[in-house]
Design a protein around this motif. Structure first.
Motif, mmCIF file in Angstrom:
data_model
loop_
_atom_site.group_PDB
_atom_site.id
_atom_site.type_symbol
_atom_site.label_atom_id
_atom_site.label_comp_id
_atom_site.label_asym_id
_atom_site.label_seq_id
_atom_site.Cartn_x
_atom_site.Cartn_y
_atom_site.Cartn_z
ATOM 1 N N VAL A 73 0.831 -1.210 0.000
ATOM 2 C CA VAL A 73 0.000 0.000 0.000
ATOM 3 C C VAL A 73 0.863 1.256 0.000
ATOM 4 O O VAL A 73 0.589 2.225 -0.723
ATOM 5 C CB VAL A 73 -0.958 -0.001 1.209
ATOM 6 N N ILE A 74 1.916 1.253 0.798
ATOM 7 C CA ILE A 74 2.807 2.417 0.835
ATOM 8 C C ILE A 74 3.461 2.630 -0.525
ATOM 9 O O ILE A 74 3.507 3.751 -1.040
ATOM 10 C CB ILE A 74 3.883 2.245 1.930
ATOM 11 N N LEU A 77 0.349 3.337 -3.311
ATOM 12 C CA LEU A 77 -0.601 4.431 -3.087
ATOM 13 C C LEU A 77 -0.019 5.622 -2.331
ATOM 14 O O LEU A 77 -0.177 6.774 -2.745
ATOM 15 C CB LEU A 77 -1.819 3.888 -2.325
ATOM 16 N N VAL A 78 0.666 5.350 -1.226
ATOM 17 C CA VAL A 78 1.101 6.439 -0.345
ATOM 18 C C VAL A 78 2.206 7.282 -0.967
ATOM 19 O O VAL A 78 2.162 8.517 -0.877
ATOM 20 C CB VAL A 78 1.543 5.871 1.021
ATOM 21 N N LEU A 81 0.822 9.742 -3.428
ATOM 22 C CA LEU A 81 0.056 10.771 -2.725
ATOM 23 C C LEU A 81 0.989 11.777 -2.041
ATOM 24 O O LEU A 81 0.707 12.985 -2.021
ATOM 25 C CB LEU A 81 -0.875 10.129 -1.692
ATOM 26 N N MET A 82 2.088 11.296 -1.480
ATOM 27 C CA MET A 82 3.047 12.202 -0.851
ATOM 28 C C MET A 82 3.753 13.062 -1.889
ATOM 29 O O MET A 82 4.194 14.181 -1.598
ATOM 30 C CB MET A 82 4.081 11.405 -0.036
ATOM 31 N N ALA A 245 8.672 7.946 3.079
ATOM 32 C CA ALA A 245 8.062 6.632 2.813
ATOM 33 C C ALA A 245 8.753 5.542 3.635
ATOM 34 O O ALA A 245 8.091 4.642 4.177
ATOM 35 C CB ALA A 245 8.149 6.313 1.320
ATOM 36 N N LEU A 248 7.697 5.973 7.293
ATOM 37 C CA LEU A 248 6.297 5.574 7.447
ATOM 38 C C LEU A 248 6.168 4.056 7.488
ATOM 39 O O LEU A 248 5.405 3.502 8.290
ATOM 40 C CB LEU A 248 5.463 6.140 6.298
ATOM 41 N N SER A 271 9.426 1.833 0.131
ATOM 42 C CA SER A 271 9.953 3.113 -0.356
ATOM 43 C C SER A 271 10.812 3.008 -1.612
ATOM 44 O O SER A 271 11.045 4.012 -2.278
ATOM 45 C CB SER A 271 10.787 3.778 0.749
#
Length: 328
Positions: A73-74, A77-78, A81-82, A245, A248, A271
């Motif tokens: 997901v990171i 998607l993440v 978004l970042m 990333a 997180l 990441s």
């Protein structure tokens, strides 16, 4: 000295290939039109790395799927978004290149290696790599269509078709060959296959450096000082994106009470981004390839430092436990 050169030959080669392609770009520009050659190189790289992925890693990660899902997901998607807010201060071609870097999947070449070096759970890194690479045929075209529609003329259908041929098919074919009886051969030839993949990556860096030179020449002619400022902003943005990333991933895995090895794997696999596919997409979309190259170099440097520290910490802890056990 020789040992150091042997250890860092790939990074040194990356720099040399980039410099050659960059400064000889005018005579090498026709290579950019050889789209079939670029696709063939990506196909070989993905197949070479894909055949070395053991199926056992999939089974291991499925036993405790939450950390792997976090990493996926990171990564998918993440990170995009970042990256989104950075369009406020980066010029369109550079932001486009950075967003492509954020969209592409986890790297086949280094995520598992860095995870293993740091003492992390390699099965999580491998599973994240497989899933994100297979999912990229939907993730990348969707992201490009939603965010970069005004920047690129490459259609969604063309992107899906190209990614299917150069990513999905070689990975599926490679895994099919493992199941058919080539698993032992692939494991025995892992170093040679990795070397072949690295040569393919170097070739893609060459293509990327040629495209970079064209972008830089145009920008320098318009405003050299402004371009220098933009590159500085890009470097900071790339480092911030990767580190954010990475952090997180570690803290998210810690929040769900995953053990230390899983935290390491989620941080690294969540990441890291693949250079090979990123350059291919950036060139096809007509955005700057500099962000993808910069992201790759940045993740190698940052993750090497972090992995080395984690590795040293693990060795020190092991040594301390042995000493304590002997005293008792």
């Amino acid at each position: 000295m020789r040992a150091r050169l042997k250890s860092h030959w790939f990074l040194i080669s990356l720099v040399l290939v980039f410099l050659i392609g960059f400064f000889a770009s005018e005579s090498l520009t026709p290579l950019l039109e050889m789209t079939t050659l670029r696709s063939a190189i990506v196909f070989v790289v993905m197949g070479s790395m894909g055949i070395t992925l053991p199926a056992e890693s999939v089974r291991q990660s499925l036993r405790k799927p939450l950390p792997t899902l976090l990493a996926i997901v990171i990564n998918i998607l993440v990170v995009p978004l970042m990256c989104w807010p950075m369009r406020a201060y980066l010029p369109a071609p550079i932001f486009g290149g950075l967003f492509v870097a954020a969209l592409v999947p986890c790297t086949l070449a280094s995520a598992a290696v860095w995870t293993r070096k740091a003492g992390g759970n390699e099965s999580i890194a491998l599973m994240t790599t497989v899933v994100t690479n297979l999912a990229c045929i939907a993730v990348v075209p969707t992201g490009v269509a939603l965010v970069l529609a005004k920047t690129t003329q490459l259609s969604v259908v063309d992107q899906v078709w190209n990614l299917t041929w150069v990513v999905v098919i070689p990975i599926v074919l490679a895994q099919t060959l493992r199941i058919a009886g080539l698993a032992n051969w692939a494991d025995q030839q892992k170093l040679r296959l990795s070397f072949l993949a690295q040569l393919g990556i170097l070739s893609m860096v060459g293509f990327g450096s040629i495209a970079s030179a064209m972008v830089v020449r145009d920008a320098m002619q318009q405003n050299a000082s402004l371009f220098g400022i933009q590159i500085g902003q890009l470097l900071v943005s790339v480092a911030m994106l990767h580190v954010a990333a990475f952090a997180l991933g570690v803290f998210a895995a810690r929040a769900v009470r995953a053990d230390r090895s899983c935290q390491i794997a989620v941080g690294i696999a969540g990441s890291q981004k693949t250079l090979t596919i990123g350059l291919q997409i950036a060139i096809d979309c007509g955005v700057s390839v500099i962000p993808m190259l910069m992201y790759h170099f940045t993740q190698l440097v940052i993750d090497t430092v972090i992995a080395s520290r984690w590795s040293d910490a693990s060795k020190f802890k092991t040594k301390s436990n042995v000493v304590t056990s002997n005293r008792s």
